[in-house]
Scaffold this motif. Structure first.
Motif, short mmCIF file in Angstrom:
data_model
loop_
_atom_site.label_atom_id
_atom_site.label_comp_id
_atom_site.label_asym_id
_atom_site.label_seq_id
_atom_site.Cartn_x
_atom_site.Cartn_y
_atom_site.Cartn_z
N ALA A 15 0.82 -1.21 0.00
CA ALA A 15 0.00 0.00 0.00
C ALA A 15 0.85 1.26 0.00
CB ALA A 15 -0.94 0.00 1.21
N LEU A 16 2.10 1.17 0.47
CA LEU A 16 3.00 2.31 0.53
C LEU A 16 4.25 2.00 -0.26
CD1 LEU A 16 2.67 3.17 4.32
CD2 LEU A 16 1.41 4.17 2.42
N SER A 17 4.75 3.00 -0.97
CA SER A 17 5.96 2.83 -1.78
C SER A 17 7.17 3.11 -0.92
CB SER A 17 5.92 3.78 -2.99
OG SER A 17 4.80 3.50 -3.80
N LEU A 18 7.87 2.04 -0.54
CA LEU A 18 9.04 2.16 0.33
C LEU A 18 10.13 1.23 -0.17
CD1 LEU A 18 7.73 2.31 3.99
CD2 LEU A 18 9.03 4.04 2.81
N GLY A 19 11.37 1.61 0.13
CA GLY A 19 12.50 0.74 -0.13
C GLY A 19 12.63 -0.31 0.96
N GLU A 20 13.63 -1.17 0.81
CA GLU A 20 13.81 -2.25 1.77
C GLU A 20 14.10 -1.72 3.17
OE1 GLU A 20 16.70 -4.98 0.42
OE2 GLU A 20 15.65 -5.50 -1.44
N GLU A 21 14.90 -0.66 3.26
CA GLU A 21 15.23 -0.10 4.57
C GLU A 21 13.99 0.47 5.25
OE1 GLU A 21 18.18 3.32 6.50
OE2 GLU A 21 18.21 2.87 4.35
N GLY A 22 13.20 1.21 4.49
CA GLY A 22 11.99 1.78 5.05
C GLY A 22 10.98 0.72 5.45
N ARG A 59 8.25 7.82 15.42
CA ARG A 59 9.07 7.23 14.36
C ARG A 59 8.23 6.88 13.13
NH1 ARG A 59 13.78 8.23 13.75
NH2 ARG A 59 14.17 6.20 12.75
N MET A 60 6.99 6.41 13.37
CA MET A 60 6.11 6.13 12.24
C MET A 60 5.74 7.42 11.51
SD MET A 60 4.73 3.50 10.73
CE MET A 60 4.50 2.18 11.92
N GLY A 61 5.50 8.49 12.25
CA GLY A 61 5.21 9.77 11.60
C GLY A 61 6.38 10.27 10.77
N GLN A 62 7.60 10.13 11.30
CA GLN A 62 8.77 10.51 10.50
C GLN A 62 8.90 9.65 9.25
OE1 GLN A 62 11.92 10.14 13.44
NE2 GLN A 62 12.06 12.37 13.62
N LEU A 63 8.60 8.37 9.37
CA LEU A 63 8.67 7.48 8.22
C LEU A 63 7.68 7.90 7.14
CD1 LEU A 63 9.87 4.86 7.02
CD2 LEU A 63 8.00 3.64 8.13
N LEU A 64 6.47 8.25 7.55
CA LEU A 64 5.45 8.65 6.59
C LEU A 64 5.82 9.97 5.90
CD1 LEU A 64 2.17 7.80 8.56
CD2 LEU A 64 3.19 6.54 6.67
N ARG A 65 6.39 10.89 6.62
CA ARG A 65 6.68 12.19 6.05
C ARG A 65 7.94 12.19 5.19
NH1 ARG A 65 4.46 16.86 7.61
NH2 ARG A 65 6.44 17.90 7.19
N ARG A 66 8.97 11.46 5.60
CA ARG A 66 10.27 11.60 4.92
C ARG A 66 10.44 10.64 3.76
NH1 ARG A 66 14.43 12.04 10.09
NH2 ARG A 66 13.59 14.00 10.96
N LYS A 67 10.09 9.38 3.94
CA LYS A 67 10.44 8.38 2.94
C LYS A 67 9.31 8.08 1.98
CE LYS A 67 14.01 6.19 5.71
NZ LYS A 67 14.56 4.92 6.25
N ILE A 68 8.10 7.90 2.51
CA ILE A 68 7.01 7.50 1.63
C ILE A 68 6.64 8.62 0.68
CG2 ILE A 68 4.58 6.85 1.61
CD1 ILE A 68 5.01 5.35 4.15
N THR A 69 6.62 9.86 1.15
CA THR A 69 6.23 10.96 0.29
C THR A 69 7.21 11.18 -0.83
OG1 THR A 69 7.35 12.47 1.81
CG2 THR A 69 4.99 12.13 2.14
N ARG A 109 0.18 11.49 -1.30
CA ARG A 109 1.27 12.19 -0.62
C ARG A 109 0.73 13.20 0.39
NH1 ARG A 109 3.65 12.35 -5.81
NH2 ARG A 109 2.97 14.50 -6.06
N GLN A 110 -0.32 13.92 -0.01
CA GLN A 110 -0.89 14.91 0.90
C GLN A 110 -1.51 14.24 2.12
OE1 GLN A 110 -0.48 18.12 0.38
NE2 GLN A 110 -1.54 18.70 2.25
N LEU A 111 -2.24 13.14 1.91
CA LEU A 111 -2.83 12.43 3.05
C LEU A 111 -1.76 11.89 3.99
CD1 LEU A 111 -5.80 10.39 1.51
CD2 LEU A 111 -5.91 12.42 2.95
N LEU A 112 -0.72 11.31 3.42
CA LEU A 112 0.34 10.75 4.25
C LEU A 112 1.09 11.86 4.99
CD1 LEU A 112 1.72 8.03 1.83
CD2 LEU A 112 0.39 7.68 3.91
N ARG A 113 1.23 13.01 4.35
CA ARG A 113 1.88 14.13 5.04
C ARG A 113 1.04 14.60 6.22
NH1 ARG A 113 2.39 17.06 0.96
NH2 ARG A 113 4.46 16.36 0.37
N TRP A 114 -0.27 14.71 6.01
CA TRP A 114 -1.15 15.09 7.11
C TRP A 114 -1.13 14.03 8.22
CZ3 TRP A 114 -5.91 16.60 3.64
CH2 TRP A 114 -5.64 17.83 3.04
N LEU A 115 -1.19 12.76 7.84
CA LEU A 115 -1.17 11.70 8.85
C LEU A 115 0.14 11.70 9.63
CD1 LEU A 115 -2.47 9.22 10.13
CD2 LEU A 115 -1.56 7.84 8.26
#
Length: 842
Positions: free
Chosen positions: A305-312, A384-394, A406-412
């Motif tokens: 559901a979220l576009s992330l690399g292996e580290e994320g 830490r989850m909030g930082q993950l959503l804002r920095r890597k997924i967006t 991106r906007q929803l994930l930034r707000w979340l």
């Protein structure tokens, strides 16, 4: 026959005897409701009842309100009949006017009958309104208590004085469990029961240990095996469902272990209660782990559901498990420790009031101290989850479709950061309830979002599996709509997570069922569904009738295509309007109360939609008068083309460049329109041609006439002919004028005739002239001398000379000027056209 009559008489007698009983029962209901409502109103006024008691009172009032609401429409059919009878008598006479005695007597009887029939409905409406008022008062009182609880200041964990209470709670809890268990182990009867149930207990324990130790690993292997079957259709869907066994199987083992513990009778009620709650705690942790593995999959290349690399993804799984552990610990504290805190700290029913108050304060301090570490631990995971959503997924979601995500994930992410910062601060200060109301709903909301995303992914995969086509995509319309409905259905759960009560949701559902009032008209879901179903049936029947007329009946008539389309469109408009009227009537929507609103808006609508209404009326005129029809070749507004479609607002004209021109219907009615094929397809063709001076004009006329007569599309009645139109500047002008049987081929006929004219003229020696121009130079000596001086002065320049022709330099005042002259000696000041033997003037 006699038996049938006797049965009918018996039935009528039973109904007659039942009517007074029904009326007496209704009166008893009113008395019972009045007594119950007074009792509830007194309890609410004192505000001393507990929340559980208020909930029971509210449920009772809801039942009464439902009963009376259903009775509001009592005798509706009889009331409508009596009203129609009163209306049939005509209006009542004005003051001073007399009325016939029989009519007046009948009007009085009907009025009294109407009052009796309306009385139960009026009483039910009044009682329902009173019940609803009591329900709202109870809801207001409960919300006020919830607000007071959130703002209550508990003992702060920052105060070291409160720490011994937490240590004492843990110590006494362990001592209590130890003493209770030791006492049970000393009872011989428990050993007897253990020996009796030993086979069952051993079997349950072994099965539970196997499921707990190996069940999750087995399901993981099964999931990997299914994903490895690349040729199997729907492998992702099946493997996802199988992977859910990694949660179900261990939880099943934990439940088997609980059953085994209960069969031993060696553990006390408090420890047994802990064992009973253990599967819930285990389910919370495993479900958090499973959802984390679905949102942040470990297998490379697997969609999530979220576009992330292996580290994320690895970081996301760690945070998901940590939040699950924190939530499970909070459940342990809330469901098991908190209910027994006062008992562990020495609370008893025979304690004095001041001693019970002291124990309650110590329990409150101990729970506040124990909750603070859990809140901080959960807040770290949220941060830490909030930082993950804002920095890597967006940064990994691209494309226009990802902008909204991106906007929803930034707000979340921002909301999680704020909650993670505010929650522990409030808990440390002492607002433990407020901190709990922020931190734990946020954790549960993340779990809900992950569950919704997982279900949406399963639904999309199911669609791709069932579609069995290469064009089936996960982002198709059907799975997207299904995912939207799933997200919409999760909103009540989200409201419950954030503190809404089930009663509040039921109240919203009741209001939704009752509908909303718009201009005096109440629109409920039932009426809306009825309207949609009836209108849908009418729409389907209209389209079916249109299809039958267009494909079966009208083609067999003598009507042209335009008339057939006009009839089909007219039936469509009439059918849709009739379907709408029947649907409104069937749904019971009374539009008479909207007449005033519609009248007020009609003026503004008239000005604002003037052009649209004008085009609409023009479209109806086009369908009735049919000055143009589909398939006609028309010319309007500088465009020529074939009419493809005549709709209510506009007409589509396909030009010969294969482009569609949308022409408003008002332009076709009020403007000038050329219809080349109106009535019939015949049309005149004019072919102009010029011949050189000295040609035999009679011969030319004969050749042109023969060419026109020889073409198959040229009609012989009227016969084509050639005309000698006059003497032009460069040629003698002729024209072929012919009537074509199909004017749609006008350009092709023109081209073919031009080819034949060129061939016949070449064969007969008739010359087709072209324009010739001679250049007359005035004062050539001045031009030559000026050119020579200019060349001498410009000697240093290395510009190349002109290739050919005569170049006229820009003359100075008084010098000569080059002019052009036609063959007939007339002069003009335009630049000369290139002609045979002529130069180029610049």
């Amino acid at each position: 026959m006699s038996r049938t009559i006797l049965r009918a008489l018996a039935l009528m007698l039973a109904l007659a005897l039942a009517l007074p009983a029904m009326a007496e029962l209704s009166a008893n209901d009113i008395k019972a409701f009045t007594k119950a409502s007074q009792k509830v109103e007194e309890a609410v006024a004192k505000a001393s009842a507990s929340d559980a008691t208020l909930s029971e009172m509210r449920a009772e009032m809801v039942k009464w309100r439902t009963t009376f609401t259903a009775e509001q429409d009592a005798n509706a059919d009889q009331i409508a009949t009596v009203k129609s009878q009163i209306a049939a008598l005509g209006p009542a006479p004005e003051d001073g006017a007399t009325e016939d005695a029989l009519i007046a007597k009948r009007r009085t009887e009907l009025t009294e009958q109407l009052s009796k029939l309306q009385a139960p409905g009026i009483t039910a409406t009044e009682a329902a309104s009173r019940a609803d008022s009591i329900i709202r008062t109870i809801d207001k009182l409960v919300r006020e208590r919830q607000a007071d609880k959130l703002l209550r200041l508990s003992p702060s964990v920052a105060n070291p004085v409160n720490w011994p209470a937490a240590a004492s709670l843990m110590r006494w809890m362990g001592a209590w469990i130890y003493d209770e268990t030791r006492w049970r182990f000393t009872q011989p009867v428990n050993y007897d029961e253990l020996r009796t149930n030993a086979p069952l207990i051993i079997g349950l324990v072994l099965a539970a240990l196997v499921l707990l130790a190996r069940g999750r690993r087995w399901m993981m292997h099964a999931t990997d095996w299914l994903l490895g079957k690349t040729a199997m259709r729907g492998r992702n869907l099946i493997s996802g469902l199988v992977s859910l066994g990694q949660v179900v199987v261990p939880v099943l083992g934990a439940n088997l272990l609980v059953i085994a513990v209960e069969q031993t009778s060696l553990f006390g009620p408090i420890l047994t209660e802990l064992f009973r709650d253990a599967p819930v705690f285990l389910f919370t942790v495993l479900m958090a782990w499973w959802l984390g593995s679905r949102i942040f999959p470990a297998r490379p290349g697997v969609e999530s559901a979220l576009s992330l690399g292996e580290e994320g993804r690895a970081e996301g799984r760690i945070h998901a498990v940590s939040l699950g552990l924190a939530f499970a610990a909070h459940q342990l504290l809330l469901l098991w420790i908190a209910p027994h805190a006062e008992d562990f700290l020495g609370g008893a029913s025979d304690l004095a009031a001041d001693q019970a108050q002291a124990v309650a304060e110590r329990a409150d301090a101990a729970l506040s101290v124990l909750q603070a570490p859990l809140q901080i631990f959960a807040a770290v995971g949220l941060f830490r989850m909030g930082q993950l959503l804002r920095r890597k997924i967006t940064s990994n979601i691209d494309g226009e479709d990802g902008a909204f995500r991106r906007q929803l994930l930034r707000w979340l992410g921002t909301a999680l950061l704020l909650i993670a910062l505010a929650g522990p601060v409030l808990g440390v200060i002492g607002y433990v309830s407020a901190a709990d109301a922020l931190v734990w709903p946020a954790v549960a909301s993340l779990g809900l979002f992950a569950a919704v995303a997982t279900v949406q992914s399963f639904l999309a995969e199911l669609y791709v599996t069932l579609a069995r086509g290469q064009e089936a995509r996960r982002d198709a319309l059907l799975p997207v709509l299904g995912g939207f409905l799933i997200a919409l259905a999760s909103l009540p759960i989200l409201a419950l997570i954030w503190g809404a009560r089930i009663e509040d949701l039921l109240e919203l559902w009741t209001s939704f069922q009752n509908g909303i009032a718009v201009g005096g008209v109440r629109i409920s879901p039932t009426s809306f569904i009825t309207f949609a179903v009836v209108f849908g049936i009418g729409y389907a029947l209209t389209r079916l009738l249109q299809g039958a007329l267009k494909s079966t009946i009208l083609p067999k008539t003598t009507l042209d295509k335009g008339g057939q389309n006009a009839i089909t469109s007219g039936i469509g408009y009439v059918g849709l309007a009739s379907a709408a009227l029947v649907a409104i009537s069937t749904a019971g929507i009374d539009l008479s109360s909207l007449a005033i609103v519609a009248g007020a808006l009609s003026v503004g609508i008239g000005f604002g939609l003037q052009t649209i209404v004008q085009n609409f009326v023009s479209g109806i005129i086009l369908l009735i008068e049919r000055p143009i029809s589909e398939g006609d070749w028309i010319e309007v507004g500088g465009y020529q083309g074939i009419v493809k479609n005549i709709s209510v607002r506009s007409t589509v004209v396909e030009t010969f460049d294969r482009t569609d021109v949308i022409v408003p219907n008002a332009d076709l009615i009020s403007g000038s329109v050329t219809n080349w094929t109106r009535g019939n397809k015949t049309g005149r063709l004019v072919v102009p041609v010029g011949v050189a001076y000295g040609s035999d004009t009679r011969k030319v006329e004969k050749i042109l006439t023969e060419i026109a007569q020889a073409h198959p599309l040229v009609m012989m009645t009227p016969a084509p002919f050639a005309l000698f139109m006059g003497f032009g500047a460069d040629s003698m002008d002729f024209e072929i004028r012919a009537i074509l049987s199909d004017v749609n081929f006008k350009l092709r006929v023109l081209s073919e005739m031009n080819h034949q004219i060129a061939e016949r003229f070449a064969a007969e020696g008739v010359e087709i002239p072209f324009a010739q121009r001679d250049i007359w130079i005035r004062n050539p000596e001045t031009l030559l001398s000026g050119a020579g001086e200019g060349a001498a002065n410009a000697a240093p320049r290395a510009d190349p000379p002109p290739a050919s022709g005569l170049v006229a330099a820009r003359p100075e005042p008084g010098e000569g000027i080059a002019r052009l002259s036609d063959n007939d000696g007339r002069e003009d000041g335009d630049e000369g056209d290139d002609g045979e033997g002529g130069g180029e003037a610049r």
